[in-house]
Design a protein around this motif. Structure first.
Motif, PDB file in Angstrom:
ATOM      1  N   LYS A 534       0.119  11.670   2.194  1.00 34.85           N
ATOM      2  CA  LYS A 534       1.437  12.064   1.129  1.00 34.85           C
ATOM      3  C   LYS A 534       3.112  11.194   1.293  1.00 34.85           C
ATOM      4  CE  LYS A 534      -0.717  12.779  -2.742  1.00 34.85           C
ATOM      5  NZ  LYS A 534      -0.722  11.352  -4.417  1.00 34.85           N
ATOM      6  N   ILE A 535       3.233  11.799   3.000  1.00 39.15           N
ATOM      7  CA  ILE A 535       4.976  11.638   3.740  1.00 39.15           C
ATOM      8  C   ILE A 535       4.198   9.962   4.351  1.00 39.15           C
ATOM      9  CG2 ILE A 535       6.053  12.062   6.066  1.00 39.15           C
ATOM     10  CD1 ILE A 535       5.007  14.855   4.870  1.00 39.15           C
ATOM     11  N   ARG A 536       3.115   9.448   4.733  1.00 42.39           N
ATOM     12  CA  ARG A 536       2.692   8.616   5.418  1.00 42.39           C
ATOM     13  C   ARG A 536       3.556   7.702   3.851  1.00 42.39           C
ATOM     14  NH1 ARG A 536      -1.373  11.411   7.952  1.00 42.39           N
ATOM     15  NH2 ARG A 536      -1.224  11.569  10.831  1.00 42.39           N
ATOM     16  N   GLU A 537       2.972   8.241   3.071  1.00 44.84           N
ATOM     17  CA  GLU A 537       2.707   6.760   2.266  1.00 44.84           C
ATOM     18  C   GLU A 537       4.204   6.376   1.933  1.00 44.84           C
ATOM     19  OE1 GLU A 537       0.942   7.807  -1.516  1.00 44.84           O
ATOM     20  OE2 GLU A 537      -0.917   7.993  -0.732  1.00 44.84           O
ATOM     21  N   VAL A 538       5.722   6.871   1.742  1.00 46.71           N
ATOM     22  CA  VAL A 538       6.744   6.975   2.197  1.00 46.71           C
ATOM     23  C   VAL A 538       7.273   6.219   2.878  1.00 46.71           C
ATOM     24  CG1 VAL A 538       8.778   7.487   1.711  1.00 46.71           C
ATOM     25  CG2 VAL A 538       6.450   7.975  -0.275  1.00 46.71           C
ATOM     26  N   ILE A 539       6.524   7.195   4.374  1.00 51.28           N
ATOM     27  CA  ILE A 539       7.720   6.524   5.215  1.00 51.28           C
ATOM     28  C   ILE A 539       6.613   6.636   6.448  1.00 51.28           C
ATOM     29  CG2 ILE A 539       8.888   8.692   5.940  1.00 51.28           C
ATOM     30  CD1 ILE A 539      11.309   7.374   8.017  1.00 51.28           C
ATOM     31  N   PRO A 540       5.346   5.734   6.904  1.00 44.32           N
ATOM     32  CA  PRO A 540       4.989   5.946   8.013  1.00 44.32           C
ATOM     33  C   PRO A 540       5.028   6.301   9.189  1.00 44.32           C
ATOM     34  CG  PRO A 540       4.681   3.265   7.631  1.00 44.32           C
ATOM     35  CD  PRO A 540       5.675   4.465   6.601  1.00 44.32           C
ATOM     36  N   GLU A 541       6.121   5.954   9.751  1.00 49.67           N
ATOM     37  CA  GLU A 541       6.535   6.201  11.769  1.00 49.67           C
ATOM     38  C   GLU A 541       8.199   6.244  10.561  1.00 49.67           C
ATOM     39  OE1 GLU A 541       6.397   1.883  13.187  1.00 49.67           O
ATOM     40  OE2 GLU A 541       4.980   2.876  12.873  1.00 49.67           O
ATOM     41  N   PRO A 542       8.741   7.289  11.944  1.00 46.14           N
ATOM     42  CA  PRO A 542       9.949   6.688  12.540  1.00 46.14           C
ATOM     43  C   PRO A 542      10.589   5.260  12.383  1.00 46.14           C
ATOM     44  CG  PRO A 542       8.746   8.395  13.909  1.00 46.14           C
ATOM     45  CD  PRO A 542       8.092   8.157  13.495  1.00 46.14           C
ATOM     46  N   ARG A 543      12.102   5.919  11.904  1.00 43.00           N
ATOM     47  CA  ARG A 543      12.502   4.378  11.664  1.00 43.00           C
ATOM     48  C   ARG A 543      13.042   3.506  13.331  1.00 43.00           C
ATOM     49  NH1 ARG A 543      13.692   3.224   6.651  1.00 43.00           N
ATOM     50  NH2 ARG A 543      14.254   5.216   5.034  1.00 43.00           N
TER      51      ARG A 543
END
Length: 754
Positions: A534-543
């Motif tokens: 669920k976390i990776r769906e929103v932000i897969p990796e650090p900006r």
């Protein structure tokens, strides 16, 4: 009479003594292990406290700096509020002891554990749990112990029992286990991606030592022979409880089965009031007892629904997680933000980045002048549970939850060398219905990734619950508030897809069987992987980049011997750099310099200035400098901070000029090349032929033009006569008329101008 028992455990002798000190306490233990000595006392009030519905137990861990031969830092030498380490150790003592007191006990009990001497080979925190248990065991206070406590580490795959502080630093596992001879009661751990099966192995090893510790305490209690006191137990009247079940079970069931927390709590409160109103005429002047029986009946109904019917209050399956929402970038001006919502639990976490000089300074028994560059603070305001109460400083619960979330993220953070920032995460609980500490772990992951911090992997956390009834049990994933209050276990597990990074187990029953723990860990692993998706769906990796509002940090390494040149007399030089650029500069003793500035250009300017202060002049190198003086034979140029050289008039321009004033004046910016550093350390520069490769012969002075106005050249000949012979690569010898000018040349190697 003095009683003593001792036994060698895990390579060290554990000694318990009672009857010598603190004899007016109900129980007192003088524990010795190596050079570590802990005094633990247990005291109970003579009468129960009235008007309460809980057991008033207080556990305090008291630090004294004399135990390690230190005077406390700061202005207040007496000491004040307990350190974070002391608070966490107090909780560590409380959590395994509390379930072992008789249900319904209302006498105040106070446990005080105080290290008197600390040996770094024998950390006092875990020993304090053993000492506290022993003090209760030899006292007359009702207690269903004893318990033991063990720390387990692991270095290169080898498990260590009660490791030293140095070994803990090297270990990939820092596990504290407490329990009785029969089962485990409490677990607290930080780990570097440890697998579930490895954790269970460590727990098994710890439990074997715990059994031996319990045997030792029982032997001491047998010597002392103290009889336990009879205290009143405030338990619901079985007859009142039976009537409530007969008349109100259906109504209780309907009130419980409501997915909305607020509606459910309102319905339950109305039902409790109705139960009191119905039974008060039958049991006059026993309203408080009826209300307590109604509370117990509700908890029993929750337990029956979950264990026998596999029905949870909000209708979920036993291993089902509440709906999850992840959001990032909600707060535009902070350096990173994330909000994690799971059902009716919601946590907003904000990231702040700063220089390493802003790291927290620690001054505990084991850490003096140590820096803590990563901090996590957890805040639980009253509105999160719909309550009204005064806002105060953080309590033990807030400090404990913040430390757990902090520990969970620590293994994935970049090192200081990779990321020279101090990091502060603050988690604000906006809404609470269970498992806010694990929600703050998830919110922290979101905030770090949103802030561009290159964590090695996202971290998620989940809280597991347990309900038992006779010989049956049910393990619950993602417990909510009612399941926590009515259940037998709160088991928090955080980690990455690779393994566990933090774990915390508290039991309300007298121990957790191994097979139940194993099932709970596996169920938690599956839940953790689900949340990570669920976390990776929103932000897969650090900006890829930090926030534009985050400070830029430049790192410079210099020779430590040159730090004085950067600071300057009385700090004059460094203060001027800070004033000119607005940057924050942190100089380490090893020569590392951290420059922090919100304006990136200002940070670069400060870095360039410092680099110029310590830079070595290189022959052939081209610099841009500023004219500081103009004399007859040429112009002095400051080309590095505090470093000057002479551009002879013959090296100012092609074709040559008569006087340097024809080309430059003080304050002009000029590009020059270093063509020579003579034996006296004087620097000669040239402003010509900069587009050509450097040739050492450039140090030879160009022929001075005729009619320069000088009465005699350096060879003693006038005007148009042939120049005197001199070594190639050297400047002309000074004439009598230019002796004063020659004297003004810098004499010391790279000496800054004053």
């Amino acid at each position: 009479m003095i009683h003593v028992v001792e036994r060698e455990l895990a390579g060290r002798t554990l000694r318990l003594e009672t009857g010598k000190v603190a004899k007016q306490a109900n129980g007192a233990i003088w524990l010795t292990c190596g050079d570590t000595i802990v005094l633990a006392t247990a005291t109970m009030s003579k009468e129960p406290r009235e008007g309460i519905d809980f057991f008033p137990l207080t556990c305090d861990y008291e630090e004294r700096k004399y135990t390690v031969g230190r005077i406390p830092g700061g202005y207040v030498k007496r000491g004040g509020r307990p350190s974070e380490k002391a608070v966490l150790t107090s909780r560590l003592i409380d959590r395994p002891l509390r379930p072992l007191f008789p249900a319904g006990m209302r006498n105040d009990v106070q446990i005080i554990a105080m290290p008197l001497s600390v040996d770094m080979e024998c950390p006092p925190d875990v020993l304090s749990i053993v000492a506290a248990s022993a003090a209760l065991t030899v006292s007359n206070i009702p207690f269903n112990g004893p318990i033991g406590a063990v720390r387990v580490g692991r270095i290169n795959g080898e498990y260590l029992i009660n490791p030293s502080y140095d070994q803990i630093e090297q270990s990939d596992l820092d596990l504290v286990v407490a329990g009785t001879k029969q089962a485990v009661l409490m677990i607290e751990a930080g780990a570097k991606f440890v697998k579930e099966e490895d954790l269970l192995t460590a727990i098994d090893l710890a439990h074997e030592v715990i059994k031996a510790q319990c045997d030792l305490q029982e032997a001491l209690a047998q010597q002392v022979g103290t009889q336990k006191a009879e205290v009143p137990l405030f338990l619901p009247d079985p007859e009142i409880l039976r009537i409530i079940h007969e008349r109100m079970d259906n109504a209780i069931r309907q009130a419980i089965l409501n997915p909305d927390k607020a509606s459910r709590e309102n319905a339950i409160e109305e039902l409790k009031a109705e139960i009191v109103a119905q039974l008060a005429p039958e049991f006059p002047e026993r309203e408080a007892e009826i209300a307590e029986a109604a509370e117990k009946a509700i908890k029993e109904q929750v337990r029956n629904l979950v264990v026998n019917e596999h029905i949870r209050p909000d209708g979920r399956a036993l291993d089902e997680i509440r709906p999850i929402t992840c959001e990032v970038g909600l707060l535009p001006r902070v350096h990173g933000s994330g909000m994690f919502t799971r059902g009716q639990t919601q946590v907003l976490t904000a990231l702040t980045l700063g220089s390493v000089s802003e790291a927290q300074m620690l001054d505990t028994l084991t850490e003096e002048d140590e820096r803590k560059r990563y901090m996590h603070y957890y805040n639980f305001p009253p509105y999160s549970v719909g309550e009204v109460r005064p806002l105060r400083g953080p309590g033990r619960r807030e400090i404990g939850h913040g430390a757990l979330a902090e520990r969970a993220l620590l293994p994935v953070l970049p090192s200081e060398e990779e990321f020279p920032y101090a990091l502060l995460l603050q988690s604000e609980v906006l809404e609470s219905n269970g498992s806010t500490s694990m929600a703050s772990v998830c919110g922290s992951t979101l905030a770090l990734m949103d802030g561009g911090v290159k964590i090695t992997a996202p971290v998620a956390g989940i809280a597991m619950g347990l309900m038992t009834l006779d010989d049956k049990y049910a393990i619950l994933t993602d417990i909510q508030g009612m399941e926590d209050f009515s259940g037998d276990m709160d088991f928090k597990v955080a980690g990455t897809a690779e393994g566990i990074t933090a774990i915390q187990l508290d039991c309300k029953i007298q121990g957790l069987p191994r097979h139940v723990m194993q099932e709970a860990l596996e169920q938690a692993r599956r839940a953790r992987l689900f949340i990570l998706d669920k976390i990776r769906e929103v932000i897969p990796e650090p900006r890829p980049h930090l926030s534009k509002y985050a400070p830029s940090i430049f790192t410079i390494e210099v020779d430590p011997e040159k730090i004085g040149d950067i600071i300057g007399p009385g700090g004059k030089t460094i203060k001027k750099i800070i004033a000119d650029t607005g940057a924050q500069i942190d100089i380490q003793q090893d020569g590392k310099i951290y420059i922090m500035a919100v304006d990136q250009e200002a940070g670069k300017k400060a870095a360039e200035t410092i680099q110029s202060l310590v830079a070595e002049v290189q022959v052939g190198q081209i610099y841009t400098g500023r004219v500081t003086r103009v004399i007859g034979m040429g112009a002095f140029v400051e080309f590095l901070h505090g470093k000057e050289g002479l551009v002879h008039v013959s090296h100012l321009r092609v074709p040559p000029v008569r006087r340097p004033e024809e080309v430059v004046k003080v304050g002009d910016e000029i590009t020059v090349r270093v063509i020579e550093v003579d034996s006296q350390g004087r620097v000669n520069l040239s402003a010509i032929n900069l587009d050509q490769p450097f040739d050492p012969s450039m140090a030879r002075r160009h022929e001075e033009p005729r009619g320069t106005g000088r009465s005699q050249d350096r060879g003693g000949h006038r005007g148009g006569s042939a120049p005197s012979q001199r070594p190639a690569g050297s400047l002309p010898a000074p004439s009598k008329q230019s002796a004063e000018e020659e004297e003004s040349l810098p004499k010391a190697r790279f000496r800054p101008r004053r």
